[in-house]
Design a protein around this motif. Structure first.
Motif, short mmCIF file in Angstrom:
data_model
loop_
_atom_site.label_atom_id
_atom_site.label_comp_id
_atom_site.label_asym_id
_atom_site.label_seq_id
_atom_site.Cartn_x
_atom_site.Cartn_y
_atom_site.Cartn_z
N VAL A 228 0.86 -1.18 0.00
CA VAL A 228 0.00 0.00 0.00
C VAL A 228 0.90 1.23 0.00
O VAL A 228 1.92 1.25 0.70
CB VAL A 228 -0.92 0.04 1.25
N GLY A 229 0.52 2.24 -0.78
CA GLY A 229 1.34 3.44 -0.77
C GLY A 229 0.85 4.49 -1.74
O GLY A 229 -0.27 4.44 -2.26
N LEU A 230 1.73 5.44 -1.96
CA LEU A 230 1.46 6.55 -2.86
C LEU A 230 2.19 6.34 -4.18
O LEU A 230 3.32 5.86 -4.20
CB LEU A 230 1.93 7.86 -2.22
N PRO A 231 1.56 6.73 -5.30
CA PRO A 231 2.29 6.71 -6.57
C PRO A 231 3.36 7.82 -6.54
O PRO A 231 3.14 8.85 -5.91
CB PRO A 231 1.21 7.03 -7.61
N PRO A 232 4.49 7.64 -7.19
CA PRO A 232 4.84 6.50 -8.02
C PRO A 232 5.49 5.35 -7.24
O PRO A 232 5.68 4.27 -7.78
CB PRO A 232 5.85 7.11 -9.00
N GLN A 233 5.84 5.57 -5.96
CA GLN A 233 6.61 4.57 -5.22
C GLN A 233 5.88 3.24 -5.08
O GLN A 233 6.50 2.18 -5.07
CB GLN A 233 7.01 5.11 -3.84
N VAL A 234 4.54 3.27 -4.95
CA VAL A 234 3.81 2.03 -4.77
C VAL A 234 3.92 1.13 -5.99
O VAL A 234 3.74 -0.10 -5.90
CB VAL A 234 2.33 2.33 -4.45
N ASP A 235 4.24 1.71 -7.15
CA ASP A 235 4.35 0.92 -8.37
C ASP A 235 5.78 0.43 -8.65
O ASP A 235 5.98 -0.28 -9.63
CB ASP A 235 3.87 1.76 -9.56
N TYR A 236 6.74 0.77 -7.77
CA TYR A 236 8.09 0.24 -7.96
C TYR A 236 8.02 -1.29 -7.83
O TYR A 236 7.46 -1.81 -6.85
CB TYR A 236 9.05 0.77 -6.89
N VAL A 237 8.63 -2.00 -8.77
CA VAL A 237 8.57 -3.46 -8.74
C VAL A 237 9.85 -4.09 -8.22
O VAL A 237 9.90 -5.31 -8.00
CB VAL A 237 8.24 -4.03 -10.14
N GLU A 238 10.86 -3.29 -8.00
CA GLU A 238 12.14 -3.79 -7.50
C GLU A 238 12.54 -3.06 -6.21
O GLU A 238 13.62 -2.48 -6.12
CB GLU A 238 13.23 -3.64 -8.57
N GLY A 239 11.66 -3.07 -5.25
CA GLY A 239 11.95 -2.36 -4.01
C GLY A 239 11.98 -0.86 -4.24
O GLY A 239 10.95 -0.25 -4.51
N CYS A 240 13.16 -0.29 -4.18
CA CYS A 240 13.29 1.17 -4.33
C CYS A 240 13.46 1.60 -5.78
O CYS A 240 13.87 2.73 -6.06
CB CYS A 240 14.48 1.67 -3.52
N SER A 241 13.15 0.72 -6.74
CA SER A 241 13.26 1.11 -8.14
C SER A 241 12.22 0.40 -8.99
O SER A 241 11.51 -0.48 -8.52
CB SER A 241 14.66 0.80 -8.66
#
Length: 221
Positions: free
Chosen positions: A208-221
């Motif tokens: 759960v989170g805010l875009p764009p970070q919630v859409d990161y598929v490799e942790g912090c990237s």
């Protein structure tokens, strides 16, 4: 005929003598039995079997943990954060409201990192993402934690779609053959919930989170 008159002094002495015969004993007046020196008065220090300062504090049995040691527990997942930790807080604010120790530090030159409760056997069980010093996302792989709206690890795609009717957008998983990302946007809000599934359509983790970070598929990237 001779009339005899009582003096005031004699009358008073007689009254005192008569009333004194019916007066309760000191023990009876205190609530006990006459002649018994033991008082049941709650204010009597003798009624307390152990001084307050001598009572030991509550402790957990050896090898067990006291409540509130910082582990993420069910019922704390929200669209806008987890427990008392809300998106938009900095890491110091999150550490102040979290009921235990959090561990994790950013890599050199990185503005993104995760904090997790100390003592987790698997860091992926629960982790909070911070970017530019701000709490933006949390990720869960534990089976005993439930996402906002009722979804959880182990459910199939059909069950997720039933819990969030008309709100699920499905895209192919970047690394898992036939796996998917099931993306749900908060009703009336900016937050996003994403379930990841394996090739058989079973949820393996969620975040759960805010875009764009919630859409990161490799942790912090």
């Amino acid at each position: 005929m001779r009339v005899y008159r009582w003096s005031n002094a004699v009358s008073l002495a007689l009254v005192l003598a008569l009333t004194g015969c019916n007066a309760p004993s000191p023990g009876a007046a205190a609530g006990g039995v006459a002649g018994d020196s033991t008082s049941t008065d709650a204010a009597d220090p003798g009624a307390i079997d152990q001084p307050y300062e001598d009572v030991p504090p509550a402790t957990a049995p050896p090898g067990s943990a006291m409540p509130g040691q910082g582990a993420a527990t069910d019922g704390q997942a929200h669209w806008d954060g987890f427990g008392e930790a809300q998106f938009g807080m900095d890491d110091e604010q999150v550490k102040l409201v979290w009921p235990g120790e959090l561990v994790g530090t950013p890599a050199d030159g990185s503005q993104c990192y995760h904090l997790s409760p100390a003592g987790q056997s698997d860091i992926s069980r629960f982790a909070m993402m911070f970017e530019d010093g701000t709490f933006v996302r949390y990720s869960v792989s534990a089976e005993d934690l439930v996402a906002p709206g009722g979804g959880k690890r182990g459910m199939d795609t059909a069950r997720i779609k039933a819990l969030y009717p008309g709100r699920v957008t499905s895209t192919g998983h970047k690394y898992v053959p036939d796996g998917h990302y099931l993306r749900i946007t908060e009703e009336g809000g900016p937050h996003v919930l994403i379930f990841e599934t394996d090739g058989g359509g079973t949820v393996t983790e969620w975040r759960v989170g805010l875009p764009p970070q919630v859409d990161y598929v490799e942790g912090c990237s």
